[in-house]
Design an enzyme around this catalytic site. Sequence first.
Site, mmCIF file in Angstrom:
data_model
loop_
_atom_site.group_PDB
_atom_site.id
_atom_site.type_symbol
_atom_site.label_atom_id
_atom_site.label_comp_id
_atom_site.label_asym_id
_atom_site.label_seq_id
_atom_site.Cartn_x
_atom_site.Cartn_y
_atom_site.Cartn_z
ATOM 1 N N LYS A 128 13.355 0.892 18.842
ATOM 2 C CA LYS A 128 14.453 -0.090 18.695
ATOM 3 C C LYS A 128 14.278 -1.005 17.477
ATOM 4 C CE LYS A 128 17.350 -0.570 21.683
ATOM 5 N NZ LYS A 128 18.462 0.382 21.864
ATOM 6 N N PRO A 129 13.057 -1.555 17.230
ATOM 7 C CA PRO A 129 12.937 -2.407 16.034
ATOM 8 C C PRO A 129 13.334 -1.663 14.754
ATOM 9 C CG PRO A 129 10.977 -2.602 17.420
ATOM 10 C CD PRO A 129 11.794 -1.495 17.998
ATOM 11 N N GLU B 89 -13.617 -8.284 -10.577
ATOM 12 C CA GLU B 89 -13.010 -7.597 -9.432
ATOM 13 C C GLU B 89 -11.618 -7.059 -9.734
ATOM 14 O OE1 GLU B 89 -13.621 -10.840 -9.662
ATOM 15 O OE2 GLU B 89 -12.245 -12.082 -8.488
ATOM 16 N N HIS C 281 -13.427 -12.538 -14.024
ATOM 17 C CA HIS C 281 -13.234 -11.915 -12.705
ATOM 18 C C HIS C 281 -13.287 -10.390 -12.818
ATOM 19 C CE1 HIS C 281 -12.104 -15.502 -10.371
ATOM 20 N NE2 HIS C 281 -11.672 -15.956 -11.529
ATOM 21 N N CYS D 262 -17.128 -16.630 -11.607
ATOM 22 C CA CYS D 262 -16.337 -17.796 -12.008
ATOM 23 C C CYS D 262 -16.929 -19.070 -11.409
ATOM 24 C CB CYS D 262 -14.863 -17.589 -11.648
ATOM 25 S SG CYS D 262 -13.786 -18.580 -12.674
ATOM 26 N N ILE E 153 16.960 -14.650 4.334
ATOM 27 C CA ILE E 153 18.053 -15.120 3.478
ATOM 28 C C ILE E 153 17.663 -15.000 2.010
ATOM 29 C CG2 ILE E 153 19.308 -17.202 2.755
ATOM 30 C CD1 ILE E 153 19.328 -18.039 5.702
ATOM 31 N N GLY F 20 -18.648 -19.233 -8.929
ATOM 32 C CA GLY F 20 -19.987 -18.792 -8.523
ATOM 33 C C GLY F 20 -20.996 -18.945 -9.654
ATOM 34 N N LEU F 21 -20.577 -18.596 -10.880
ATOM 35 C CA LEU F 21 -21.453 -18.816 -12.046
ATOM 36 C C LEU F 21 -21.670 -20.319 -12.236
ATOM 37 C CD1 LEU F 21 -21.559 -17.442 -15.611
ATOM 38 C CD2 LEU F 21 -20.873 -19.810 -15.306
ATOM 39 N N LEU G 29 0.826 -1.205 0.000
ATOM 40 C CA LEU G 29 0.000 0.000 0.000
ATOM 41 C C LEU G 29 0.857 1.250 0.000
ATOM 42 C CD1 LEU G 29 -2.907 -1.022 2.398
ATOM 43 C CD2 LEU G 29 -3.096 -0.436 -0.018
HETATM 44 N N1 GLN Z 1 -12.482 -24.112 -10.421
HETATM 45 C C1 GLN Z 1 -13.182 -23.479 -11.489
HETATM 46 C C2 GLN Z 1 -12.459 -23.620 -12.818
HETATM 47 O O1 GLN Z 1 -11.303 -23.933 -12.848
HETATM 48 C C3 GLN Z 1 -13.415 -22.014 -11.187
HETATM 49 C C4 GLN Z 1 -12.171 -21.213 -11.144
HETATM 50 C C5 GLN Z 1 -12.362 -19.866 -10.510
HETATM 51 O O2 GLN Z 1 -13.356 -19.633 -9.834
HETATM 52 N N2 GLN Z 1 -11.387 -18.981 -10.683
HETATM 53 O O3 GLN Z 1 -13.046 -23.382 -13.852
#
Ligand code: GLN
Length: 557
Positions: A195-196, A515, A513, A387, A154, A389-390, A22
């Site tokens: 100190k840190p 998002e 996606h 994804c 390391i 979810g669909l 950030l």
């Molecule tokens: N596991 C599912 C697929 O591979 C969905 C992947 C996901 O949600 N990014 O198609």
Amino acid sequence: MSRATKYVFVTGGVVSSIGKGLAAASVGALLEARGLRVTNVKLDPYINVDPGTMSPYQHGEVFVTDDGAEGDLDLGHYERFTSTRMQRSNNFTTGKVYEAVISKERRGQYLGGTVQVIPHITDEIKARIREATTPDGNGVDVAIIEVGGTVGDIESLPFLEALRQLKLEVGPQNSVSMHVTLVPHIAAAGELKTKPTQHSVKEMRQIGIQPDILICRTDRPLSRSIKEKISLFSNVPVDSVIAAIDVGCIYELPIALNAEGLDDQICERLNIWSRRPDLSHWHRVVERFKTPQKGTAVIGIVGKYVHLRDSYKSLHESLIHAGIAQDCRVELRYIDSENIEKQGAEAILAGLDAVLVPGGFGDRGSEGKIEAVRWAREKQVPFFGICLGLQMAVVEYARDVAGLEGANSAEFDKDAPFVVVDLMADQRSVRDKGGTMRLGAYPCVLAPGTVAAKLYGAAEISERHRHRLEVSNEHREKLVEKGLVVSGTSPDKRLVEMIELPNHPFFVGCQFHPEFKSRPMAAHPLFAGFVGAALEHAQVRLGRVQSGRPTETRPMN
Ligand code: GLN
């Protein structure tokens, strides 16, 4: 004439998760607000070639770029804080560096030499930094290079050594080292402890890098005398000891760091003459976040990785952005889908204004997700599936509406009587796990008149993908016949990219996606629509239907 790139190096000390990402993103935001062209690069010291093969519990979210790279979640911060689009080259790991060096060695490119960490690994690191900071052949004005991990590890030594060399090569007016540390408050002593930070700076000096600027994470203001003490022991001028006090909203960070003089310090050291930064857009975002006018929408995120917030970082931020656009507060409840399997959907989901089933992998908790979809569909509660979810929404519809009893996704049951979600054809022969999914930006054509087309206000869109399975075309016709609307497809119509249901306040699924492309000043249209529908549900639930539809977003400017 293109100017030579200047560098801000960002390292971290004391503890991990200190907020380097950030801080680096905020530096980008501040320099961009001064009219400079910036980019951010993340160097990760672990051996995985990329984070794509890591569990979200190990690593947090895997961020996907347009060009199909699976990258560190800090890339998401960089994209949300600046207008720069991240590419494959903006993030690399020890694994990737060694992979390149070893393959050059196998090709005989080192001409009989002994291949060593210095200079071969460090040269490869420097070459990759230079490549990432000249995205289109021209150097950016300022490149912000963040090294993952904590000084003293390391595995980060070759990266820090490469930065030390680069600093020497480009000269003192062209690079600045920023070190992020922690100044904890010890309750028993009633004191802030320096100190840190002292030890951390000592560690940096031992490897040959004197930090120029310190960003001190703290939960309270640092007095002048504390800053002077840190300055004395760390050899950093007192004006370059910057306090980064915890903020209530991450988008406040550029404002807070600017007030501490961070961008002035950077520009002075880099000898950059620029206009004063215009931070009005950050002020607007923060003001909208802190004083929403239209109430609260309670949104349940039903997934598997709910115990580590970083697993759903971009998703979380996208919902915050949508709240900002809708002028409401979003209360996010992270729900483990296995709890729905144990206690039933009603017990866990009652009282929510919307249900979101995000992306995911693997069988565990999948039946709970399907139950959550059923609950949202039957109860007319806004639903958004991303994804996986669909895919879960399609399985639920197949089983409960289309009469395809026992339908499932091949990911969970290859022998199900109806496999309605199946491996994509070009995934069938894939054996390797790393970087082999359908990754990155693909075009999607939207069906006219659908919710999707209305929200996007476009006929064709481009979104980022990360998956191996797709809605099977074998049962697609049957599902459509029974009322499932395919609202988005690949241009050749073969891949289902979006679905929705009519006669429901909001029921939308996407195979991509969204998002990854939401921004604080420009919420993603699907998230804005979803949160708008959730807010409408909240107002009905609370018996407070107000004039003015909540789905109309208030523009930021
Ligand atoms: N596991 C599912 C697929 O591979 C969905 C992947 C996901 O949600 N990014 O198609």
